[in-house]
Design an enzyme around this catalytic site. Structure first.
Site, PDB file in Angstrom:
ATOM      1  N   CYS A 143      -7.241  -1.236   1.580  1.00 36.60           N
ATOM      2  CA  CYS A 143      -6.206  -1.706   2.502  1.00 36.60           C
ATOM      3  C   CYS A 143      -6.842  -1.799   3.886  1.00 36.60           C
ATOM      4  CB  CYS A 143      -5.033  -0.736   2.501  1.00 36.60           C
ATOM      5  SG  CYS A 143      -3.780  -1.121   3.752  1.00 36.60           S
ATOM      6  N   CYS A 167       0.851  -1.187   0.000  1.00 33.61           N
ATOM      7  CA  CYS A 167       0.000   0.000   0.000  1.00 33.61           C
ATOM      8  C   CYS A 167       0.889   1.241   0.000  1.00 33.61           C
ATOM      9  CB  CYS A 167      -0.890  -0.015   1.237  1.00 33.61           C
ATOM     10  SG  CYS A 167      -1.893   1.463   1.441  1.00 33.61           S
ATOM     11  N   CYS A 207      -8.294  -5.959  -9.493  1.00 32.42           N
ATOM     12  CA  CYS A 207      -8.009  -4.895 -10.455  1.00 32.42           C
ATOM     13  C   CYS A 207      -7.628  -3.659  -9.636  1.00 32.42           C
ATOM     14  CB  CYS A 207      -9.253  -4.666 -11.305  1.00 32.42           C
ATOM     15  SG  CYS A 207      -9.024  -3.531 -12.656  1.00 32.42           S
ATOM     16  N   CYS A 245       0.487   3.149   3.662  1.00 33.07           N
ATOM     17  CA  CYS A 245       0.986   2.626   4.940  1.00 33.07           C
ATOM     18  C   CYS A 245       2.060   1.552   4.795  1.00 33.07           C
ATOM     19  CB  CYS A 245      -0.170   2.089   5.767  1.00 33.07           C
ATOM     20  SG  CYS A 245      -0.952   0.610   5.070  1.00 33.07           S
TER      21      CYS A 245
END
Length: 148
Positions: free
Chosen positions: A114, A65, A137, A68
């Site tokens: 996330c 991510c 996706c 983070c």
């Protein structure tokens, strides 16, 4: 292995608990991210198809991510879907992605975020390759590749 049935279950009955949580104010996210990353991850935007740096990149590593740095997808599970966005068959762990029913734009889809920081990543569809049959996706702007 995660299946479409599991995805629907999570989207309707709740997601797994993440290992950790990262929470920041809108101003803190704006200071950390580029305007495009902020638009995609914090405002649920979508990048133009075939425009992201990770769309046709197949280097080894783990995609994390961008907000983070939680590891999300292994490059070994990335495939060419010809959709215009990076596509993966499953996440690295069962508790790094949250599944949310999305009825925007006149259709029903499953949004993926996330689970650590709630960043919008993209959507998951049941039209991927075997063995999972899933196609995550994902917007390139929501990812950073951590080289192995």
């Amino acid at each position: 292995m995660l299946t479409w049935k599991d995805v629907i279950h999570h989207a309707t009955h709740g997601n797994n608990t993440p290992d950790r949580r990262v929470e920041k104010t809108e101003a803190e996210w704006k200071a950390l991210l580029t305007p495009e990353q902020f638009y995609i991850t914090r405002q649920k935007g979508t990048e133009r198809p075939f425009s992201g740096e990770h769309c046709s990149r197949y280097d080894p590593g783990v995609y994390a991510c961008v907000c983070c740095k939680t590891p999300l997808f292994d490059s070994n599970l990335k495939f060419s879907s010809s959709s215009g966005w990076p596509s993966f068959t499953e996440p690295v762990k069962n508790n790094v992605i949250d599944y949310i029913k999305d009825t925007s734009h006149g259709m029903v889809r499953v949004e993926v975020t996330c689970s650590t920081c709630d960043a919008h990543l993209g959507h998951v569809f049941p039209d991927g390759p075997a063995p999972s049959g899933l196609r995550f996706c994902i917007n390139s702007e929501s990812l950073v590749l951590i080289d192995e």
